[in-house]
Design a protein around this motif. Structure first.
Motif, mmCIF file in Angstrom:
data_model
loop_
_atom_site.group_PDB
_atom_site.id
_atom_site.type_symbol
_atom_site.label_atom_id
_atom_site.label_comp_id
_atom_site.label_asym_id
_atom_site.label_seq_id
_atom_site.Cartn_x
_atom_site.Cartn_y
_atom_site.Cartn_z
ATOM 1 N N UNK A 98 0.839 -1.197 0.000
ATOM 2 C CA UNK A 98 0.000 0.000 0.000
ATOM 3 C C UNK A 98 0.878 1.252 0.000
ATOM 4 N N UNK A 99 0.686 2.099 -1.039
ATOM 5 C CA UNK A 99 1.387 3.394 -1.020
ATOM 6 C C UNK A 99 0.579 4.396 -0.200
ATOM 7 N N UNK A 100 -0.731 4.189 -0.199
ATOM 8 C CA UNK A 100 -1.619 4.977 0.657
ATOM 9 C C UNK A 100 -2.849 4.119 0.943
ATOM 10 N N UNK A 101 -3.650 4.541 1.918
ATOM 11 C CA UNK A 101 -4.843 3.776 2.282
ATOM 12 C C UNK A 101 -5.794 3.632 1.089
ATOM 13 N N UNK A 102 -5.761 4.616 0.170
ATOM 14 C CA UNK A 102 -6.642 4.605 -1.005
ATOM 15 C C UNK A 102 -6.415 3.353 -1.862
ATOM 16 N N UNK A 103 -5.219 2.763 -1.746
ATOM 17 C CA UNK A 103 -4.919 1.537 -2.503
ATOM 18 C C UNK A 103 -5.781 0.352 -2.055
ATOM 19 N N UNK A 104 -6.497 0.509 -0.934
ATOM 20 C CA UNK A 104 -7.418 -0.565 -0.502
ATOM 21 C C UNK A 104 -8.638 -0.654 -1.426
ATOM 22 N N UNK A 105 -8.934 0.442 -2.148
ATOM 23 C CA UNK A 105 -10.052 0.411 -3.102
ATOM 24 C C UNK A 105 -9.775 -0.657 -4.157
ATOM 25 N N UNK A 106 -10.769 -1.476 -4.433
ATOM 26 C CA UNK A 106 -10.593 -2.555 -5.407
ATOM 27 C C UNK A 106 -10.036 -3.845 -4.817
ATOM 28 N N UNK A 107 -9.561 -3.773 -3.574
ATOM 29 C CA UNK A 107 -9.023 -4.973 -2.912
ATOM 30 C C UNK A 107 -10.147 -5.775 -2.259
ATOM 31 N N UNK A 108 -9.836 -7.041 -1.942
ATOM 32 C CA UNK A 108 -10.813 -7.938 -1.316
ATOM 33 C C UNK A 108 -10.485 -8.120 0.165
ATOM 34 N N UNK A 109 -11.469 -7.843 1.022
ATOM 35 C CA UNK A 109 -11.291 -8.038 2.473
ATOM 36 C C UNK A 109 -12.275 -9.100 2.951
ATOM 37 N N UNK A 110 -11.756 -10.121 3.624
ATOM 38 C CA UNK A 110 -12.599 -11.143 4.247
ATOM 39 C C UNK A 110 -13.066 -10.643 5.601
ATOM 40 N N UNK A 111 -14.383 -10.661 5.819
ATOM 41 C CA UNK A 111 -14.959 -10.132 7.068
ATOM 42 C C UNK A 111 -16.282 -10.841 7.347
ATOM 43 N N UNK A 112 -16.570 -11.194 8.596
ATOM 44 C CA UNK A 112 -17.884 -11.796 8.869
ATOM 45 C C UNK A 112 -18.999 -10.759 8.643
ATOM 46 N N UNK A 113 -20.101 -11.189 8.044
ATOM 47 C CA UNK A 113 -21.244 -10.289 7.832
ATOM 48 C C UNK A 113 -21.671 -9.635 9.125
ATOM 49 N N UNK A 114 -21.876 -8.304 9.093
ATOM 50 C CA UNK A 114 -22.381 -7.589 10.271
ATOM 51 C C UNK A 114 -21.365 -7.403 11.378
ATOM 52 N N UNK A 115 -20.074 -7.682 11.102
ATOM 53 C CA UNK A 115 -19.039 -7.551 12.147
ATOM 54 C C UNK A 115 -18.841 -6.077 12.517
ATOM 55 N N UNK A 116 -18.697 -5.821 13.820
ATOM 56 C CA UNK A 116 -18.564 -4.447 14.319
ATOM 57 C C UNK A 116 -17.309 -3.744 13.799
ATOM 58 N N UNK A 117 -16.278 -4.522 13.437
ATOM 59 C CA UNK A 117 -15.020 -3.925 12.968
ATOM 60 C C UNK A 117 -15.243 -3.076 11.707
ATOM 61 N N UNK A 118 -16.362 -3.278 11.035
ATOM 62 C CA UNK A 118 -16.692 -2.466 9.845
ATOM 63 C C UNK A 118 -16.795 -0.978 10.224
ATOM 64 N N UNK A 119 -17.156 -0.679 11.471
ATOM 65 C CA UNK A 119 -17.215 0.718 11.928
ATOM 66 C C UNK A 119 -15.831 1.363 11.783
ATOM 67 N N UNK A 120 -14.785 0.636 12.182
ATOM 68 C CA UNK A 120 -13.413 1.157 12.079
ATOM 69 C C UNK A 120 -13.033 1.378 10.613
ATOM 70 N N UNK A 121 -13.442 0.443 9.744
ATOM 71 C CA UNK A 121 -13.133 0.571 8.307
ATOM 72 C C UNK A 121 -13.825 1.811 7.736
#
Length: 335
Positions: A120-143
């Motif tokens: 990652x050169x910047x956080x914007x590089x996360x766009x288009x990437x795949x993140x594994x996460x449980x549906x409805x997980x609270x950590x999505x608030x941080x994202x």
């Protein structure tokens, strides 16, 4: 003076101590086999703090925190330890429950870990990437909050529904670019070669290093309204034991880890790492009041369909017993 004659006569100390006796000495305290949720509960049990407080506590640890909600609703867990998000959900669904104390700020254990070859050169590089996460997980608030602060369009990230243990495997294999979960899976992912990117409280993203406030979630002890009404002294005894355990964890961390590791089925090294991401504190301060009981959390829980309306924080809190145990812990009140 008039004020003296107006006050009731002082009761003899014998009856005063009678009044302070726990109404119920046999208590089942339901928690989770998890360093975020039940560290103080395990310490208070193993070091005899509950016994010292005059209680015979059966410490019941279940494997999955979300299962406590239905237990409370069904009447089998009148006294429990879980997160305040659960209380918001219960209260909005008409279940009468009150948080009597916070126990830990655990947002530092809600985190995103990148695959070992993710650049990652910047956080914007996360766009288009795949993140594994449980549906409805609270950590999505941080994202979501990371995206707002750093200008990342979170809608352009591809989220796939993966249980944390499956996400650790997928990350190692390179099937996903990053995973979002909680401890102990964060530490396990890092041990497998993953790179810590950010949590609710810390960031190692290229343009943002150090402390952040992208999420706030607290472990809390809650009781049903009917239990609270009948057993105020029992609850005070529980809180004083948990306060001793909190102090022990903060002043004797190495010894605490030796006691906790076998109970939590973790190595001492893993647990050291995990506990360093938590803040064990029963303080009711602005972080607690504003951070994890306010609109952002309520709006998120509404958006994922967990609640239909956002309850007022005062409706699911009663901090009077915590105040009676140690007034210095309650530094701010719910308006």
């Amino acid at each position: 003076p008039a004020s003296e004659s107006a006050s009731p006569p002082a009761s003899p100390s014998a009856s005063a101590s009678e009044e302070a006796k726990p109404e119920t000495t046999d208590v089942t305290l339901v928690g989770v086999r998890d360093a975020q949720i039940s560290s103080q509960q395990i310490i208070a049990d193993k070091l005899g703090y509950f016994k010292e407080a005059g209680l015979n506590v059966t410490s019941k640890l279940i494997e999955s925190g979300p299962d406590i909600g239905p237990m409370i609703s069904g009447g089998s867990a009148p006294v429990s330890i879980q997160t305040n998000f659960m209380d918001i959900i219960l209260k909005s669904n008409g279940i009468n429950v009150k948080i009597v104390a916070p126990l830990a700020q655990i947002a530092g254990t809600q985190a995103v870990v990148g695959a070992k070859d993710l650049e990652l050169k910047s956080a914007k590089d996360l766009e288009g990437k795949t993140i594994g996460i449980p549906n409805g997980a609270d950590v999505k608030i941080a994202i979501d909050n990371m995206g707002k602060e750093l200008g990342v369009d979170v809608g352009k990230i591809k989220f796939v529904n993966l249980a944390p243990s499956d996400a650790v495997v997928a990350l190692e294999k390179g099937d996903i670019d990053a995973m979002a979960a909680w401890e102990p899976f964060i530490t396990k992912a890092i041990q497998g070669g993953g790179k810590f990117l950010f949590s609710g409280t810390k960031s190692e993203l290229p343009e943002k290093q150090g402390d952040v406030s992208w999420m706030s979630v607290h472990t809390t002890m809650q009781v049903t309204d009917s239990y609270l009404e009948k057993n105020p002294n029992t609850i005070k005894a529980l809180l004083s034991a948990l306060k001793k355990a909190t102090d022990y964890i903060n002043t004797n961390r190495e010894e605490a880890i030796k006691i906790l590791a076998p109970e939590l089925h973790l190595s001492e090294a893993e647990l050291t790492e995990i506990m360093s991401r938590n803040v064990y504190s029963m303080n009711v301060d602005d972080t607690y009041v504003n951070g994890s009981n306010g609109a952002p959390v309520g709006e998120y829980l509404k958006a994922v369909g967990n609640i239909k309306s956002i309850p007022e924080p005062a409706s699911y809190h009663d901090l009077s017993l915590l105040k009676a145990v140690d007034a210095s812990l309650v530094q701010t009140e719910f308006k």
